[in-house]
Motif scaffolding. Structure first.
Motif, mmCIF file in Angstrom:
data_model
loop_
_atom_site.group_PDB
_atom_site.id
_atom_site.type_symbol
_atom_site.label_atom_id
_atom_site.label_comp_id
_atom_site.label_asym_id
_atom_site.label_seq_id
_atom_site.Cartn_x
_atom_site.Cartn_y
_atom_site.Cartn_z
ATOM 1 N N UNK A 25 0.820 -1.219 0.000
ATOM 2 C CA UNK A 25 0.000 0.000 0.000
ATOM 3 C C UNK A 25 0.851 1.266 0.000
ATOM 4 N N UNK A 26 2.026 1.203 0.588
ATOM 5 C CA UNK A 26 2.901 2.377 0.673
ATOM 6 C C UNK A 26 3.700 2.612 -0.606
ATOM 7 N N UNK A 27 3.634 1.675 -1.545
ATOM 8 C CA UNK A 27 4.452 1.762 -2.759
ATOM 9 C C UNK A 27 3.580 1.754 -4.011
ATOM 10 N N UNK A 28 2.962 2.884 -4.317
ATOM 11 C CA UNK A 28 2.098 2.953 -5.503
ATOM 12 C C UNK A 28 2.894 2.675 -6.781
ATOM 13 N N UNK A 29 4.187 2.960 -6.777
ATOM 14 C CA UNK A 29 5.035 2.730 -7.958
ATOM 15 C C UNK A 29 5.154 1.245 -8.311
ATOM 16 N N UNK A 30 4.913 0.400 -7.340
ATOM 17 C CA UNK A 30 5.011 -1.042 -7.569
ATOM 18 C C UNK A 30 4.109 -1.478 -8.725
ATOM 19 N N UNK A 31 2.927 -0.873 -8.810
ATOM 20 C CA UNK A 31 1.952 -1.242 -9.855
ATOM 21 C C UNK A 31 2.466 -0.948 -11.263
ATOM 22 N N UNK A 32 3.442 -0.046 -11.377
ATOM 23 C CA UNK A 32 3.962 0.336 -12.695
ATOM 24 C C UNK A 32 5.237 -0.426 -13.068
ATOM 25 N N UNK A 33 5.630 -1.377 -12.261
ATOM 26 C CA UNK A 33 6.877 -2.113 -12.493
ATOM 27 C C UNK A 33 6.577 -3.464 -13.160
ATOM 28 N N UNK A 34 7.075 -3.649 -14.382
ATOM 29 C CA UNK A 34 6.852 -4.901 -15.113
ATOM 30 C C UNK A 34 7.719 -6.016 -14.547
ATOM 31 N N UNK A 35 8.981 -5.702 -14.301
ATOM 32 C CA UNK A 35 9.928 -6.677 -13.759
ATOM 33 C C UNK A 35 10.947 -5.914 -12.921
ATOM 34 N N UNK A 36 11.292 -6.467 -11.751
ATOM 35 C CA UNK A 36 12.258 -5.765 -10.918
ATOM 36 C C UNK A 36 12.459 -6.429 -9.573
ATOM 37 N N UNK A 37 13.087 -5.663 -8.700
ATOM 38 C CA UNK A 37 13.355 -6.108 -7.336
ATOM 39 C C UNK A 37 12.958 -5.019 -6.360
ATOM 40 N N UNK A 100 16.846 -7.357 6.359
ATOM 41 C CA UNK A 100 16.609 -6.977 4.967
ATOM 42 C C UNK A 100 16.047 -8.134 4.151
ATOM 43 N N UNK A 101 15.308 -7.758 3.114
ATOM 44 C CA UNK A 101 14.745 -8.724 2.170
ATOM 45 C C UNK A 101 14.890 -8.163 0.764
ATOM 46 N N UNK A 102 15.100 -9.023 -0.197
ATOM 47 C CA UNK A 102 15.027 -8.677 -1.617
ATOM 48 C C UNK A 102 13.921 -9.530 -2.220
ATOM 49 N N UNK A 103 12.925 -8.864 -2.780
ATOM 50 C CA UNK A 103 11.734 -9.539 -3.270
ATOM 51 C C UNK A 103 11.566 -9.298 -4.767
ATOM 52 N N UNK A 104 11.245 -10.337 -5.530
ATOM 53 C CA UNK A 104 11.015 -10.149 -6.961
ATOM 54 C C UNK A 104 9.679 -9.439 -7.215
ATOM 55 N N UNK A 105 9.681 -8.638 -8.279
ATOM 56 C CA UNK A 105 8.474 -7.949 -8.717
ATOM 57 C C UNK A 105 8.180 -8.404 -10.139
ATOM 58 N N UNK A 111 6.153 -10.899 -6.436
ATOM 59 C CA UNK A 111 6.058 -12.260 -6.979
ATOM 60 C C UNK A 111 6.310 -13.275 -5.865
ATOM 61 N N UNK A 112 5.520 -13.174 -4.807
ATOM 62 C CA UNK A 112 5.627 -14.100 -3.691
ATOM 63 C C UNK A 112 4.859 -15.378 -4.009
ATOM 64 N N UNK A 113 5.209 -16.461 -3.326
ATOM 65 C CA UNK A 113 4.463 -17.701 -3.461
ATOM 66 C C UNK A 113 3.075 -17.559 -2.857
ATOM 67 N N UNK A 114 2.208 -18.487 -3.152
ATOM 68 C CA UNK A 114 0.806 -18.432 -2.724
ATOM 69 C C UNK A 114 0.656 -18.259 -1.219
ATOM 70 N N UNK A 115 1.536 -18.833 -0.425
ATOM 71 C CA UNK A 115 1.394 -18.809 1.023
ATOM 72 C C UNK A 115 2.485 -17.986 1.695
#
Length: 141
Positions: A25-37, A100-105, A111-115
């Motif tokens: 919710x704090x990262x509206x830019x996330x919606x505009x990212x096709x691929x990233x971290x 820290x965490x690095x998460x795929x977008x 792009x987290x797993x279902x659970x």
């Protein structure tokens, strides 16, 4: 595209808390990212970030019980207790789990797993607001 934002998380009681929705919710830019971290950096030494079960709250309660057995509060021999008996055990838990965490977008979402969900491990009895520095790097849609 590079974006960076400091996210303030409300104070929470000691335990493990699912914060995935707050981060998104704090990262509206996330919606505009096709691929990233998305890199998350927790700016504290007595709390932690991790990825785990996002559906059953019992998992978070079991995490708290496990880490309290692993790193007991008020164990003999601790020297550092500037902020109370939970101070050094909180630092130990934070070091074990990390800050820290690095998460795929992918396609505008994490792009987290279902659970899978993002946990904030709050290891202090009386903690305040926690800050997460979020850095998004990727290719726009």
């Amino acid at each position: 595209m590079w974006q960076q934002r400091l996210i303030s998380l409300a104070a929470r009681p000691r335990g493990f808390h699912l914060i995935s929705d707050e981060i998104v919710a704090a990262l509206s830019e996330l919606r505009t990212c096709r691929i990233g971290l998305l890199h998350l950096w927790l700016r504290h030494t007595s709390a932690s970030l991790s990825i785990n079960e996002n559906a059953d709250p019992a998992v978070r309660r079991d995490f708290e019980r496990f880490f309290n057995r692993l790193v007991p509060q008020e164990a003999p021999g601790y020297e550092h207790n500037d902020e109370g008996p939970d101070d050094l055990p909180a630092h130990f838990k934070a070091s074990l789990l990390g800050c820290q965490l690095s998460l795929p977008v992918a396609d505008g979402r994490l792009a987290l797993g279902a659970w899978q969900g993002i946990y904030l491990g709050e290891h202090c009895d009386q903690a305040g607001v926690r800050q997460v520095l979020a850095t998004l790097h990727g290719e726009a849609i």
